[in-house]
Design an enzyme around this catalytic site. Sequence first.
Site, PDB file in Angstrom:
ATOM      1  CB  CYS A   1      -0.926  -0.015   1.212  1.00 49.42           C
ATOM      2  SG  CYS A   1      -0.103  -0.433   2.771  1.00 49.42           S
TER       3      CYS A   1
ATOM      4  CG  HIS B   1      -0.257   3.587   5.906  1.00 49.82           C
ATOM      5  ND1 HIS B   1       0.121   2.997   7.080  1.00 49.82           N
ATOM      6  CD2 HIS B   1      -0.510   2.556   5.042  1.00 49.82           C
ATOM      7  CE1 HIS B   1       0.110   1.675   6.947  1.00 49.82           C
ATOM      8  NE2 HIS B   1      -0.286   1.393   5.723  1.00 49.82           N
TER       9      HIS B   1
HETATM   10  P1  NAD Z   1      -5.261 -11.090   6.026  1.00 48.99           P
HETATM   11  O1  NAD Z   1      -4.697 -11.787   7.187  1.00 48.99           O
HETATM   12  O2  NAD Z   1      -6.338 -10.083   6.226  1.00 48.99           O
HETATM   13  O3  NAD Z   1      -5.823 -12.141   4.965  1.00 48.99           O
HETATM   14  C1  NAD Z   1      -5.119 -13.286   4.619  1.00 48.99           C
HETATM   15  C2  NAD Z   1      -6.098 -14.430   4.465  1.00 48.99           C
HETATM   16  O4  NAD Z   1      -5.411 -15.590   4.011  1.00 48.99           O
HETATM   17  C3  NAD Z   1      -6.788 -14.809   5.771  1.00 48.99           C
HETATM   18  O5  NAD Z   1      -8.163 -15.001   5.520  1.00 48.99           O
HETATM   19  C4  NAD Z   1      -6.112 -16.130   6.152  1.00 48.99           C
HETATM   20  O6  NAD Z   1      -6.960 -16.974   6.906  1.00 48.99           O
HETATM   21  C5  NAD Z   1      -5.818 -16.706   4.787  1.00 48.99           C
HETATM   22  N1  NAD Z   1      -4.770 -17.726   4.764  1.00 48.99           N
HETATM   23  C6  NAD Z   1      -3.807 -17.987   5.681  1.00 48.99           C
HETATM   24  N2  NAD Z   1      -3.034 -19.012   5.250  1.00 48.99           N
HETATM   25  C7  NAD Z   1      -3.518 -19.380   4.040  1.00 48.99           C
HETATM   26  C8  NAD Z   1      -3.167 -20.389   3.113  1.00 48.99           C
HETATM   27  N3  NAD Z   1      -2.136 -21.215   3.329  1.00 48.99           N
HETATM   28  N4  NAD Z   1      -3.889 -20.502   1.982  1.00 48.99           N
HETATM   29  C9  NAD Z   1      -4.935 -19.671   1.731  1.00 48.99           C
HETATM   30  N5  NAD Z   1      -5.332 -18.727   2.595  1.00 48.99           N
HETATM   31  C10 NAD Z   1      -4.627 -18.575   3.724  1.00 48.99           C
HETATM   32  O7  NAD Z   1      -4.033 -10.450   5.259  1.00 48.99           O
HETATM   33  P2  NAD Z   1      -4.068  -9.206   4.270  1.00 48.99           P
HETATM   34  O8  NAD Z   1      -4.013  -7.957   5.083  1.00 48.99           O
HETATM   35  O9  NAD Z   1      -5.148  -9.389   3.291  1.00 48.99           O
HETATM   36  O10 NAD Z   1      -2.635  -9.332   3.605  1.00 48.99           O
HETATM   37  C11 NAD Z   1      -2.399 -10.209   2.514  1.00 48.99           C
HETATM   38  C12 NAD Z   1      -1.182  -9.734   1.763  1.00 48.99           C
HETATM   39  O11 NAD Z   1      -1.469  -8.403   1.275  1.00 48.99           O
HETATM   40  C13 NAD Z   1       0.100  -9.603   2.574  1.00 48.99           C
HETATM   41  O12 NAD Z   1       1.204  -9.837   1.737  1.00 48.99           O
HETATM   42  C14 NAD Z   1       0.102  -8.135   2.984  1.00 48.99           C
HETATM   43  O13 NAD Z   1       1.382  -7.649   3.275  1.00 48.99           O
HETATM   44  C15 NAD Z   1      -0.466  -7.512   1.732  1.00 48.99           C
HETATM   45  N6  NAD Z   1      -1.071  -6.198   1.937  1.00 48.99           N
HETATM   46  C16 NAD Z   1      -1.882  -5.945   3.010  1.00 48.99           C
HETATM   47  C17 NAD Z   1      -2.392  -4.675   3.185  1.00 48.99           C
HETATM   48  C18 NAD Z   1      -3.253  -4.329   4.358  1.00 48.99           C
HETATM   49  O14 NAD Z   1      -3.288  -3.194   4.781  1.00 48.99           O
HETATM   50  N7  NAD Z   1      -4.007  -5.254   4.932  1.00 48.99           N
HETATM   51  C19 NAD Z   1      -2.120  -3.672   2.256  1.00 48.99           C
HETATM   52  C20 NAD Z   1      -1.355  -3.964   1.126  1.00 48.99           C
HETATM   53  C21 NAD Z   1      -0.816  -5.235   0.987  1.00 48.99           C
END
Ligand code: NAD
Length: 352
Positions: A140, A220
């Site tokens: 992000c 942020h």
């Molecule tokens: P999150 O924890 O909200 O969602 C991840 C999901 O994946 C959860 O539902 C979890 O149960 C599931 N999961 C866990 N292990 C798994 C597996 N082996 N197979 C399939 N599903 C599985 O995380 P998020 O915030 O959505 O982040 C995901 C990615 O996006 C990360 O790389 C993070 O750095 C990136 N990201 C997050 C944000 C943010 O602000 N949340 C912003 C930009 C990028």
Amino acid sequence: MIQVGINGYGTIGKRVADAVVQQPDMEVVGVAKTRPNFEAQSAIEKGFDLYAAREDRKHLFGEAGIDIAGDVEDLVEQSDIVVDACPSGIGEANAEMYAEYDTPALLQGGEDKDAVDASFNARSNYDTVEGEDLVRVVSCNTTGLSRLIAPLAEEYGIEKVRATLVRRGGDPAQSGRGPINDILPNPVSLPSHHGPDVNTIFPELSIDTLGLKVPATLMHMHSVNVTLESEPGADEVRELLDAQDRTFVIPDWLGLDGAGAIKELAQDAGRPRADIWENCIWGESVSMEGSDLYLFQAIHQESDVVPENVDAIRAVLGEADQAESIQRTNEAMGLADGLAPTRVAPEATADD
Ligand code: NAD
């Protein structure tokens, strides 16, 4: 129709799934989940087929009375491309599975830059990822900085970027994250990882970043100083930034004094989940001191990467050029309508 699989249906995955559904040229094959929680329930209500992400937890779905369409491998096999939005590190571990089924995949910003073939930002390097197997849609913060840097570099040239990133302690649902009552230099040493991450998009750019974490969950905030190679006026820079597809230069009259007010505006505007897909740049803060540009921008961590994922799908598969894809994505998501009316504030009258 491009068949898109979503592996990891949390904060990012569920938003990307909704955005993909809205695209005229894409379909969601299904979503892979590890457990039958509220997000699995919501996926079912939206009509998505559920796939079991982990063999050892597959039985939990049956116990919860939830039908699953198959295993994650079946999802990967049926998809033209997979958006992997699993927690950091898991995307990298999944790479072998994507390779086995010869299905290209998009990983997210939490993954290591060295784990992928290329990093992606639609505004900055759309044309560089076609045909790649594993592409990372940058974080992000890196997305927010890249959208700012690309037009400035093209129009004026950039000598140096210095950015201080005041980061939310966690997403609203991350009850275990902090700080609760503190202000943390994070990391305390320089540079924060953000500068090197921006270099995955702009390899030659000179950039230093500092990071802090604060007890907030909304957005942020970036305090940015860019030393340009020329000396445009502040009005000209403001217009340049306002003309970009995924920026919102906040006019003074809206009275948006912080992230809370921006979130309120997003709710009033009927944005899904009160998401703010564009960089929110305070127009008043855009200032020039010689060749030094200063500004503040707010970045909605949970959603600015969502349109980027949609564009990355077309970019990797070679399904549309940059301008076409950005326009299609923005129109389908409602991003093209903007966050606020573009009218100017009515003139104050003598009676006011
Ligand atoms: P999150 O924890 O909200 O969602 C991840 C999901 O994946 C959860 O539902 C979890 O149960 C599931 N999961 C866990 N292990 C798994 C597996 N082996 N197979 C399939 N599903 C599985 O995380 P998020 O915030 O959505 O982040 C995901 C990615 O996006 C990360 O790389 C993070 O750095 C990136 N990201 C997050 C944000 C943010 O602000 N949340 C912003 C930009 C990028």
